[in-house]
Motif scaffolding. Structure first.
Motif, PDB file in Angstrom:
ATOM      1  N   LEU A  18      -5.021   5.665 -17.467  1.00 27.56           N
ATOM      2  CA  LEU A  18      -4.639   5.697 -16.058  1.00 27.56           C
ATOM      3  C   LEU A  18      -4.325   4.297 -15.552  1.00 27.56           C
ATOM      4  CD1 LEU A  18      -4.295   7.286 -13.467  1.00 27.56           C
ATOM      5  CD2 LEU A  18      -6.730   6.968 -13.037  1.00 27.56           C
ATOM      6  N   SER A  21      -0.843   3.579 -16.131  1.00 27.13           N
ATOM      7  CA  SER A  21       0.109   4.604 -15.702  1.00 27.13           C
ATOM      8  C   SER A  21       1.201   4.034 -14.802  1.00 27.13           C
ATOM      9  CB  SER A  21      -0.617   5.722 -14.956  1.00 27.13           C
ATOM     10  OG  SER A  21      -0.997   5.289 -13.668  1.00 27.13           O
ATOM     11  N   ARG A  24       0.127   3.260 -11.105  1.00 23.33           N
ATOM     12  CA  ARG A  24      -0.561   1.977 -10.919  1.00 23.33           C
ATOM     13  C   ARG A  24       0.391   0.808 -11.148  1.00 23.33           C
ATOM     14  NH1 ARG A  24      -6.505   0.621 -11.244  1.00 23.33           N
ATOM     15  NH2 ARG A  24      -6.478  -1.625 -11.236  1.00 23.33           N
ATOM     16  N   ASP A  45      -9.753   5.056  -9.586  1.00 22.76           N
ATOM     17  CA  ASP A  45      -9.825   5.425 -11.006  1.00 22.76           C
ATOM     18  C   ASP A  45     -11.210   5.970 -11.358  1.00 22.76           C
ATOM     19  OD1 ASP A  45      -7.252   4.456 -11.243  1.00 22.76           O
ATOM     20  OD2 ASP A  45      -7.810   2.682 -12.406  1.00 22.76           O
ATOM     21  N   LEU A  48     -11.731   9.585  -9.356  1.00 27.59           N
ATOM     22  CA  LEU A  48     -10.593  10.502  -9.284  1.00 27.59           C
ATOM     23  C   LEU A  48     -10.977  11.966  -9.470  1.00 27.59           C
ATOM     24  CD1 LEU A  48      -7.641  10.109  -8.705  1.00 27.59           C
ATOM     25  CD2 LEU A  48      -7.227   9.956 -11.132  1.00 27.59           C
ATOM     26  N   TYR A  82      -0.750   8.419  -3.771  1.00 31.46           N
ATOM     27  CA  TYR A  82      -1.193   7.723  -4.983  1.00 31.46           C
ATOM     28  C   TYR A  82      -2.251   8.552  -5.720  1.00 31.46           C
ATOM     29  CZ  TYR A  82      -3.213   4.344  -8.141  1.00 31.46           C
ATOM     30  OH  TYR A  82      -3.681   3.731  -9.279  1.00 31.46           O
ATOM     31  N   CYS A  86      -1.882  10.271  -9.460  1.00 29.23           N
ATOM     32  CA  CYS A  86      -2.819   9.958 -10.540  1.00 29.23           C
ATOM     33  C   CYS A  86      -3.454  11.221 -11.097  1.00 29.23           C
ATOM     34  CB  CYS A  86      -3.898   9.003 -10.052  1.00 29.23           C
ATOM     35  SG  CYS A  86      -3.313   7.318  -9.777  1.00 29.23           S
ATOM     36  N   TRP A  89      -0.867  13.050 -13.116  1.00 28.16           N
ATOM     37  CA  TRP A  89      -0.633  12.313 -14.354  1.00 28.16           C
ATOM     38  C   TRP A  89      -1.750  12.584 -15.365  1.00 28.16           C
ATOM     39  CZ3 TRP A  89      -2.922   8.546 -17.287  1.00 28.16           C
ATOM     40  CH2 TRP A  89      -2.096   7.919 -18.232  1.00 28.16           C
TER      41      TRP A  89
END
Length: 147
Positions: A18, A21, A24, A45, A48, A82, A86, A89
């Motif tokens: 992450l 990623s 970020r 992070d 999450l 954001y 994340c 992702w």
């Protein structure tokens, strides 16, 4: 008696990925990000997988006003965006590694509060549903086994 899970959580196991990623990288481009923002990204992070993660939780953790947090993320589409990116992702990455996992388990594991929220975020980010992506990953895995 040990009540800790035997294996690390999905979010913890993918945390290093992450940090590399696209979401970020977009924020930390050229290493010019505000140091407060970098600390918040690390916090995101680490948390999450918690569905409660949002601007209020961040404000409380860092003693910042909502307007300060919004201002830090303004140029990047906002803090909620954001976090959503994340989470999507992480789900995308996990399905590629384990196409046999259940989507319901996965959506809660990465911190989405509902299936609808998960479906919409995934589709918006990757142009396909999580089920379609999982199917593609399963087919790719089967093809690799047959080769």
């Amino acid at each position: 008696m040990n009540l800790e899970p035997a294996t690390p959580s999905l979010v913890a196991s993918l945390a290093a990925d992450l940090r590399r990623s696209n979401a970020r990288a977009r924020i930390t481009r050229n290493g010019t990000a505000d140091p407060r923002l970098l600390r918040i990204l690390d916090y995101i992070d680490d948390h999450l997988g918690e569905s409660e993660l949002g601007e209020q939780m961040i404000c409380e953790a860092f003693g910042m006003s909502r307007s300060t947090v919004y201002r830090l993320f303004q140029a990047h589409g906002g803090v909620a965006r954001y976090i959503r990116e994340c989470r999507a992702w992480l789900a995308h990455r996990h399905l590629a590694r384990d196409p046999g996992c259940r989507l319901t388990w996965l959506l809660y594991e990465v911190g989405f509060a509902s299936e609808r929220q998960f479906q919409r975020a995934f589709l918006a980010q990757f142009g396909m549903s999580p089920a379609d992506w999982r199917l593609a990953c399963r087919q790719r895995a089967r093809g690799a086994l047959l080769s």
